[in-house]
Design an enzyme around this catalytic site. Structure first.
Site, mmCIF file in Angstrom:
data_model
loop_
_atom_site.group_PDB
_atom_site.id
_atom_site.type_symbol
_atom_site.label_atom_id
_atom_site.label_comp_id
_atom_site.label_asym_id
_atom_site.label_seq_id
_atom_site.Cartn_x
_atom_site.Cartn_y
_atom_site.Cartn_z
ATOM 1 N N LYS A 230 -3.820 -1.586 15.328
ATOM 2 C CA LYS A 230 -3.132 -0.774 16.321
ATOM 3 C C LYS A 230 -3.949 -0.596 17.587
ATOM 4 C CE LYS A 230 -0.986 1.878 13.617
ATOM 5 N NZ LYS A 230 -2.012 1.667 12.792
ATOM 6 N N GLU B 159 0.827 -1.213 0.000
ATOM 7 C CA GLU B 159 0.000 0.000 0.000
ATOM 8 C C GLU B 159 0.860 1.260 0.000
ATOM 9 O OE1 GLU B 159 -1.502 1.907 3.380
ATOM 10 O OE2 GLU B 159 -1.149 0.213 4.722
#
Ligand code: PSU
Ligand code: MN
Length: 304
Positions: free
Chosen positions: A159, A25
């Protein structure tokens, strides 16, 4: 869509001959890390993919073209040009239409990888259900894309800036398989441990490739999320990260930062609050994912 996609010579050759290809990405480059570490990371990710047996295909939208496999100058533009936007799946069409530039998030990279015929994609961490989602409804489009696009996404989990239990619940609801790589626990990005157990583990890339091929053959359209813990020597314990994250979240709230700006803001503040330590860990875990992603792509090319 074919003529909207511009393949690099190497990626086109690899796809034509059935060689393993690994999508990467570009939001992590443009909005996830500061310059110059972002550019170094982008180059190293490509080198590791190659060394691990897969042709790297970094994906971004440049001048309205979906670029699959980037030249050096294109990587440099993504790493340095602050006008390059953050493009999730819903922004792909408009970015192409206005001949714009965009760094693609996990959702957009999945959707474009699929359009380009690439089946495996390595990133750092996926977006997820944000803390406070019961109030603000902030749920990353990454989770929706995982539920409907048949691409294997290799991540270090989500995260700890997110609500991890809610993220796992949502993935279950959306029928996304979450497979721990050599672990039974969902990793929390900077930390190997989250205290949250997974229902599936794989110890070898071959098993992941087999699960994907089974889904394909049976017409199951969802992706597969691989949760690959950060290497031990780069682990930052959850308790330590939690302090910084809580502080960064409070600052974001005070400044009224939300929506697509929130994740880049938090990532940047956490780098500052950890005096760069989180960036070292971020880089290590993402490169570790690239290596595993390349191995899975290689195994898929063998079995297909
Ligand atoms: N996690 C990281 N680094 C990143 C991102 C996530 O460690 O750069 C980026 C990815 O591109 C991911 C996006 O798809 O943030 C999620 O943003 P949002 O929360 O706005 O959906
Ligand atoms: Mn969000």
């Amino acid at each position: 869509m074919e003529n909207l996609i511009k393949y690099s010579t190497d990626v086109a050759a690899a796809l034509a001959s059935g060689k393993p290809v690994l999508a990467l990405e570009s939001t992590i480059i443009a909005h996830g890390m500061p310059y110059p570490q972002n550019l170094e990371f982008a180059r190293e990710a490509e080198a590791i993919a190659l060394a691990s047996g897969a042709e790297p295909a970094t994906i971004a939208i440049l001048g309205g073209k979906v670029c699959v496999g980037l030249e050096n100058a294109q990587l440099e533009k993504l790493a340095t040009d602050p006008t390059v936007g953050k493009v999730a799946t819903r922004e792909i069409g408009l970015t192409v239409a206005r001949k714009g530039n965009g760094a693609t998030t996990v959702s957009a990279t999945m959707s474009l990888a699929h359009a380009a015929g690439v089946k495996v994609f390595a990133t750092g961490g996926i977006g997820g259900v944000h803390r406070g989602a019961e109030e603000n409804f902030d749920v990353s489009a990454d989770l929706v894309e995982l539920s409907r696009t048949p691409v294997i996404v290799v991540s270090a989990g989500a995260k700890a800036i997110l609500d991890l239990p809610k993220t796992l619940e949502y993935l279950e609801t959306m029928s996304v398989p979450v497979i721990g790589y050599q672990t039974a626990e969902f990793p929390a990005f900077y930390s190997r441990n989250s205290g949250l157990m997974l229902s599936a583990t794989a110890n070898f890339p071959q098993k992941i490739a087999k699960a994907y091929l089974a889904q394909q053959e049976l017409g199951i359209s969802s992706g597969i999320l691989i949760a690959n813990p950060v290497p031990e020597e780069f682990d930052i314990p959850l308790e330590i990260m939690d302090r910084h994250i809580t502080k960064a979240l409070k600052e974001a709230q005070a400044k009224g930062i939300d929506g697509k700006e929130l994740t880049p803001f938090l990532l940047g503040r956490i780098v500052e609050l950890t005096k760069g330590e989180s960036l070292v860990t971020n880089r290590a875990l993402a490169l570790n994912n690239v290596k595993l992603g390349a191995e899975i792509a290689a195994s898929l090319a063998e079995q297909a």
